[in-house]
Every structure is written in structure tokens, then in C-alpha cells.
Design a protein around this motif. Structure first.
Motif, PDB file in Angstrom:
ATOM      1  N   LYS A  22      -6.654  23.452  33.049  1.00 17.51           N
ATOM      2  CA  LYS A  22      -5.633  24.445  32.741  1.00 17.51           C
ATOM      3  C   LYS A  22      -6.289  25.800  32.542  1.00 17.51           C
ATOM      4  O   LYS A  22      -7.299  25.910  31.865  1.00 17.51           O
ATOM      5  N   TYR A  24      -4.318  28.487  31.477  1.00 16.48           N
ATOM      6  CA  TYR A  24      -3.554  29.144  30.417  1.00 16.48           C
ATOM      7  C   TYR A  24      -2.973  28.096  29.481  1.00 16.48           C
ATOM      8  O   TYR A  24      -2.626  26.994  29.906  1.00 16.48           O
ATOM      9  N   THR A  26      -0.087  27.648  26.099  1.00 19.54           N
ATOM     10  CA  THR A  26       0.950  28.267  25.294  1.00 19.54           C
ATOM     11  C   THR A  26       0.457  28.365  23.852  1.00 19.54           C
ATOM     12  O   THR A  26      -0.517  27.710  23.465  1.00 19.54           O
ATOM     13  N   ILE A  27       1.150  29.168  23.067  1.00 18.96           N
ATOM     14  CA  ILE A  27       0.791  29.319  21.661  1.00 18.96           C
ATOM     15  C   ILE A  27       0.908  27.978  20.945  1.00 18.96           C
ATOM     16  O   ILE A  27       0.043  27.613  20.146  1.00 18.96           O
ATOM     17  N   GLN A  28       1.953  27.223  21.261  1.00 19.70           N
ATOM     18  CA  GLN A  28       2.146  25.923  20.612  1.00 19.70           C
ATOM     19  C   GLN A  28       1.040  24.940  20.981  1.00 19.70           C
ATOM     20  O   GLN A  28       0.562  24.184  20.139  1.00 19.70           O
ATOM     21  N   GLU A  29       0.602  24.942  22.230  1.00 22.41           N
ATOM     22  CA  GLU A  29      -0.494  24.055  22.643  1.00 22.41           C
ATOM     23  C   GLU A  29      -1.783  24.394  21.897  1.00 22.41           C
ATOM     24  O   GLU A  29      -2.513  23.498  21.477  1.00 22.41           O
ATOM     25  N   ARG A  38       1.568  28.217  14.298  1.00 22.31           N
ATOM     26  CA  ARG A  38       1.593  29.229  15.355  1.00 22.31           C
ATOM     27  C   ARG A  38       1.259  30.606  14.806  1.00 22.31           C
ATOM     28  O   ARG A  38       0.612  31.413  15.479  1.00 22.31           O
ATOM     29  N   ASP A  54       2.736  37.799  28.488  1.00 20.25           N
ATOM     30  CA  ASP A  54       4.083  37.671  27.934  1.00 20.25           C
ATOM     31  C   ASP A  54       5.092  37.839  29.060  1.00 20.25           C
ATOM     32  O   ASP A  54       5.077  38.841  29.771  1.00 20.25           O
ATOM     33  N   LYS A  63       8.167  33.419  26.506  1.00 20.92           N
ATOM     34  CA  LYS A  63       7.004  32.544  26.583  1.00 20.92           C
ATOM     35  C   LYS A  63       5.735  33.378  26.687  1.00 20.92           C
ATOM     36  O   LYS A  63       5.641  34.289  27.504  1.00 20.92           O
ATOM     37  N   LYS A  64       4.753  33.044  25.864  1.00 21.67           N
ATOM     38  CA  LYS A  64       3.475  33.737  25.863  1.00 21.67           C
ATOM     39  C   LYS A  64       2.378  32.744  26.242  1.00 21.67           C
ATOM     40  O   LYS A  64       2.384  31.611  25.786  1.00 21.67           O
ATOM     41  N   LEU A  65       1.450  33.206  27.053  1.00 20.50           N
ATOM     42  CA  LEU A  65       0.333  32.371  27.483  1.00 20.50           C
ATOM     43  C   LEU A  65      -0.981  33.064  27.159  1.00 20.50           C
ATOM     44  O   LEU A  65      -1.082  34.290  27.214  1.00 20.50           O
TER      45      LEU A  65
END
Length: 83
Positions: A22, A24, A26-29, A38, A54, A63-65
Motif C-alpha cells: 500500500k 497510502y 487512511t487516518i483510521q488505518e 485518530r 485530502d 477522506k484523507k490519505l
């Protein structure tokens, strides 16, 4: 009757090695990976001045990466030895 080798079972490990890593997260990942909230992820990203991708218009939720390389760099800084 002799059991035959099942080619699909031996390819299982190879298939995982062929999938690209991967690029990128996500913030949660990242929060799940670091076992934190978070808000802590956002604070650490701000502290290092990380670039966040963003997809929302300015000022809106979206969604932010974060690049995997950025996450790895933060992990290296935060990791310590247990002596």
C-alpha cells in the motif's frame, strides 16, 4: 490413488508477495496500526509537517490519505528500545 499436489495451495504465499504494498493509508488505518485515537494521528502528522492527501473541498469533511513512507518515518522516530 496418490494425492496430487494442489498448485493453488502452493501459490498462496506467492500471490501475497506479488501484490504491491500500500502506498497510502487512511487516518483510521494508521490509528489502528499505532493503537491510538485518530486525534493523536492528526497531532503527530501536524508535528512533523506531513503532507496529507485530502479529497474534500477546503473546510469540508472528506477522506484523507497519508503516504506509507510518511507513516514509516514517524514510526522510526517514535520507536525506542526497551533497555
Amino acid at each position: 490413488m496418490e494425492p496430487q499436489d494442489n498448485p493453488s495451495s502452493s501459490e498462496g504465499g506467492e500471490r501475497n508477495s506479488r501484490t504491491p504494498a500500500k502506498q497510502y493509508f487512511t487516518i483510521q488505518e494508521i490509528a489502528d496500526r499505532w493503537c491510538c485515537a485518530r486525534s493523536t494521528v492528526y497531532a503527530r502528522l501536524r508535528a512533523v509537517g506531513a503532507e496529507v492527501l485530502d479529497f474534500a473541498p477546503r473546510g469540508k469533511k472528506g477522506k484523507k490519505l497519508v503516504r506509507a513512507a510518511t507513516g514509516a518515518r514517524i514510526e522510526e522516530k517514535q520507536t525506542r528500545r526497551l533497555y
